[in-house]
Design a protein around this motif. Sequence first.
Motif, mmCIF file in Angstrom:
data_model
loop_
_atom_site.group_PDB
_atom_site.id
_atom_site.type_symbol
_atom_site.label_atom_id
_atom_site.label_comp_id
_atom_site.label_asym_id
_atom_site.label_seq_id
_atom_site.Cartn_x
_atom_site.Cartn_y
_atom_site.Cartn_z
ATOM 1 N N ASN A 145 -58.913 -62.542 -35.458
ATOM 2 C CA ASN A 145 -59.457 -62.570 -36.814
ATOM 3 C C ASN A 145 -60.983 -62.494 -36.796
ATOM 4 N N GLU A 335 -49.984 -71.674 -42.243
ATOM 5 C CA GLU A 335 -49.494 -71.104 -43.502
ATOM 6 C C GLU A 335 -49.451 -72.163 -44.605
ATOM 7 N N ILE A 338 -53.006 -72.769 -45.987
ATOM 8 C CA ILE A 338 -53.470 -71.715 -46.906
ATOM 9 C C ILE A 338 -52.907 -71.945 -48.308
ATOM 10 N N ARG A 368 -58.666 -65.867 -43.642
ATOM 11 C CA ARG A 368 -57.580 -66.221 -44.560
ATOM 12 C C ARG A 368 -57.828 -67.569 -45.238
ATOM 13 N N GLU A 369 -58.657 -68.403 -44.623
ATOM 14 C CA GLU A 369 -58.976 -69.709 -45.208
ATOM 15 C C GLU A 369 -60.296 -69.683 -45.975
ATOM 16 N N ASP A 372 -60.390 -64.676 -48.187
ATOM 17 C CA ASP A 372 -59.145 -64.373 -48.912
ATOM 18 C C ASP A 372 -58.871 -65.390 -50.016
#
Length: 431
Positions: A145, A335, A338, A368-369, A372
């Motif tokens: 990432n 997951e 998030i 993603r944390e 996004d």
Amino acid sequence: MSNTREIATRILIDIYQKNEFFETVSAKNREFNRLEPRDKAFVRLIILNTLRRNGQIQKVIYEFIKKPLKKNKNFILNLIRISICQILYLDIKEYSVVNSAVELSKPFRLEKFVNGVLRNICRNKSKIKMMVINQSNIPKWIRNNVKTNLGVDVLKDIENTIIKEPFTDIKLKKNHIKDRNWREILNGEFLADGLIRISPDGPIDKKPLFHKGIWWVQGISATIPVSIISHLYKGLNFQKIRILDVGAAPGGKTFQLLDLGFNVTSIEISERRIKRLKENLARLNLETTIINKNFFIYDTKELYDCVLLDSPCSASGLMQKKPEILVLDKKEIFEKLIIKQTKMLEHSSLFIKKGGYIVYCTCSIHSRESIDIIENFLSRNHNFTLVSFNNEVCNFGLMIKKGMLFILPSDKKIKGGIDGFFISILKKKND
């Protein structure tokens, strides 16, 4: 030393098996808690450095142990791990490491095996150091990432930073910054106004003037969100600015806000962490309204000028301070985190006045944390907009997009490394 190395080995086993952090595991270990401070420091040193070098150590094991050890030989595997760390990466006499490991392996009747492996590693020490590079340590879920979103050069810099011992940052109360020679008293160097960096040697409560309540521990990255808030309300009466600090314990940002004079409400779900928050507040002679409640069921008709949301996360920005992140299995919890971050940001938006702000931050460098979460929130909440940063607030970090700042563990403007952090400012429109 044999006893300390045995304790270190058993704590390391628990970290791997129970998927927990060193502080959690060691707090439950009676043998560790009976040790003298010097011996505790030694156990901490070898465990945390073994974790920081986990990938490199694993490659050495693959190279020098051709036949995998059986599961019931877990003690021996972890004993070899901490021994490799001491031999290759810590300034500890090789004979002491090897002899201790051999003694500890005798009840398993594997002393000859352990002796042979470790002496072979000692003989090939220089070759191993050249062969096993730092890139091995960061797990793929972080490495891929960072490489995609921040670039290869940033990834390499982070890899070279997280293997080093971290420093401790001390935040001084604003009225005490100039009343003493803090560099001499704390044996440190100023990073910024009111923030001094010291070496992490010995218990923090034994540091000079700790019990006087004029300073607390807070990393420089964690001070930036409050610096942003003070800049947003520059020139106004801070006492009239109502701020909700979500997930407040252990309290660094709450202390900083109170010290500046803001009207603060601190919400925290954990009773244990609230106890620590109250202890810190008492020591610092500061007061705040504390709400012990799950934020998701928190409700009030009163609106705040600002919500400071330090969201729970994978802590991928803290790999240097919390190297357990490099070995713990984060797939399932990631997951869930998030989903939690998304819901917490949505819930925060309910308590903001028109023209007010949400300062979203997280000690993660995973997109993603961070990116996004913010972009998805804005796509659903058109009454909020991003606010650009000002150099007066932060002159380091990497601006990814408008209103999205990454502070990287490898930031070269901060000597000795820094906690990875993401910060974004969201403003509620007036119309």
